[in-house]
Design a protein around this motif. Structure first.
Motif, PDB file in Angstrom:
ATOM      1  N   ARG A  87      -2.206  80.612  78.770  1.00  0.00           N
ATOM      2  CA  ARG A  87      -0.876  81.040  78.315  1.00  0.00           C
ATOM      3  C   ARG A  87       0.230  80.237  78.998  1.00  0.00           C
ATOM      4  O   ARG A  87       1.176  79.788  78.349  1.00  0.00           O
ATOM      5  N   GLU A  88       0.115  80.057  80.312  1.00  0.00           N
ATOM      6  CA  GLU A  88       1.153  79.336  81.055  1.00  0.00           C
ATOM      7  C   GLU A  88       1.198  77.856  80.663  1.00  0.00           C
ATOM      8  O   GLU A  88       2.284  77.281  80.541  1.00  0.00           O
ATOM      9  N   SER A  91       2.879  77.558  77.294  1.00  0.00           N
ATOM     10  CA  SER A  91       4.324  77.745  77.438  1.00  0.00           C
ATOM     11  C   SER A  91       4.977  76.486  78.011  1.00  0.00           C
ATOM     12  O   SER A  91       6.020  76.031  77.521  1.00  0.00           O
ATOM     13  N   SER A  92       4.373  75.928  79.045  1.00  0.00           N
ATOM     14  CA  SER A  92       4.907  74.705  79.661  1.00  0.00           C
ATOM     15  C   SER A  92       4.892  73.547  78.681  1.00  0.00           C
ATOM     16  O   SER A  92       5.866  72.809  78.564  1.00  0.00           O
ATOM     17  N   ALA A  94       4.950  73.604  75.406  1.00  0.00           N
ATOM     18  CA  ALA A  94       5.962  73.811  74.368  1.00  0.00           C
ATOM     19  C   ALA A  94       7.362  73.494  74.896  1.00  0.00           C
ATOM     20  O   ALA A  94       8.152  72.827  74.224  1.00  0.00           O
ATOM     21  N   ALA A  95       7.659  73.952  76.103  1.00  0.00           N
ATOM     22  CA  ALA A  95       8.987  73.715  76.680  1.00  0.00           C
ATOM     23  C   ALA A  95       9.217  72.230  76.949  1.00  0.00           C
ATOM     24  O   ALA A  95      10.290  71.700  76.652  1.00  0.00           O
ATOM     25  N   HIS A 111       8.979  73.743  84.816  1.00  0.00           N
ATOM     26  CA  HIS A 111       7.570  73.916  84.446  1.00  0.00           C
ATOM     27  C   HIS A 111       6.674  72.980  85.253  1.00  0.00           C
ATOM     28  O   HIS A 111       5.614  72.570  84.791  1.00  0.00           O
TER      29      HIS A 111
END
Length: 160
Positions: A87-88, A91-92, A94-95, A111
């Motif tokens: 998950r992390e 998220s990283s 994508a950012a 990130h």
């Protein structure tokens, strides 16, 4: 004369280093993507095991963690950590992938993953990116190096 030469050298070095940020960022993003791919494979394996047991993934991991057997409990903790990592990392990724050129430094800091950064740095291949973004980072590096050289020179004069 020597001070001007030193300032010029520092300015060029700062520009060269600043221009490397887009290349480093791209290589970091590629490594992050590789880690994410591996984390997704692991998450799919955990999901397959949960499905085979007739459970939702969260319930499967929870039952493993609650088990009296320390080996099973340890496996549950490893699975929970793997799912959190997936998950992390997503998220990283994508950012960082969605950040514009001006947003990239703050996205990178926000990130930052030390292990990925160190392995990227270890294998980093400097590049000469010929993009407007690289030129902007080169200019920022030049300005930063010039400011640091000026501050250092001022501090030396103040001590004398």
């Amino acid at each position: 004369m020597i001070a001007r030469l030193a300032n010029g050298i520092l300015a060029v070095a700062g520009a060269g280093l600043g221009a490397q940020f887009p290349a480093f960022y791209q290589q970091y993003l590629q490594r992050l993507g590789g880690r994410l791919d591996q984390a997704r494979i692991e998450a799919e394996r955990i999901g397959g095991a949960a499905e085979a047991a007739g459970l939702r993934v969260a319930d499967y991991v929870e039952r493993l963690i609650a088990n009296a057997d320390p080996v099973v409990r340890s496996t549950g903790a490893i699975h929970a950590a793997a799912l959190t990592d997936a998950r992390e990392l997503a998220s990283s990724r994508a950012a960082l992938a969605g950040a514009t050129g001006i947003e990239r430094p703050s996205a990178f800091v926000g990130h930052f993953d030390r292990d990925i950064a160190l392995s990227t740095l270890h294998d980093f291949q400097p590049a000469l990116p010929l993009t407007l973004e690289a030129a902007a980072y080169a200019l920022a590096g030049l300005l930063l190096a010039t400011l640091l050289a000026s501050a250092f020179a001022t501090a030396l004069r103040a001590r004398a």
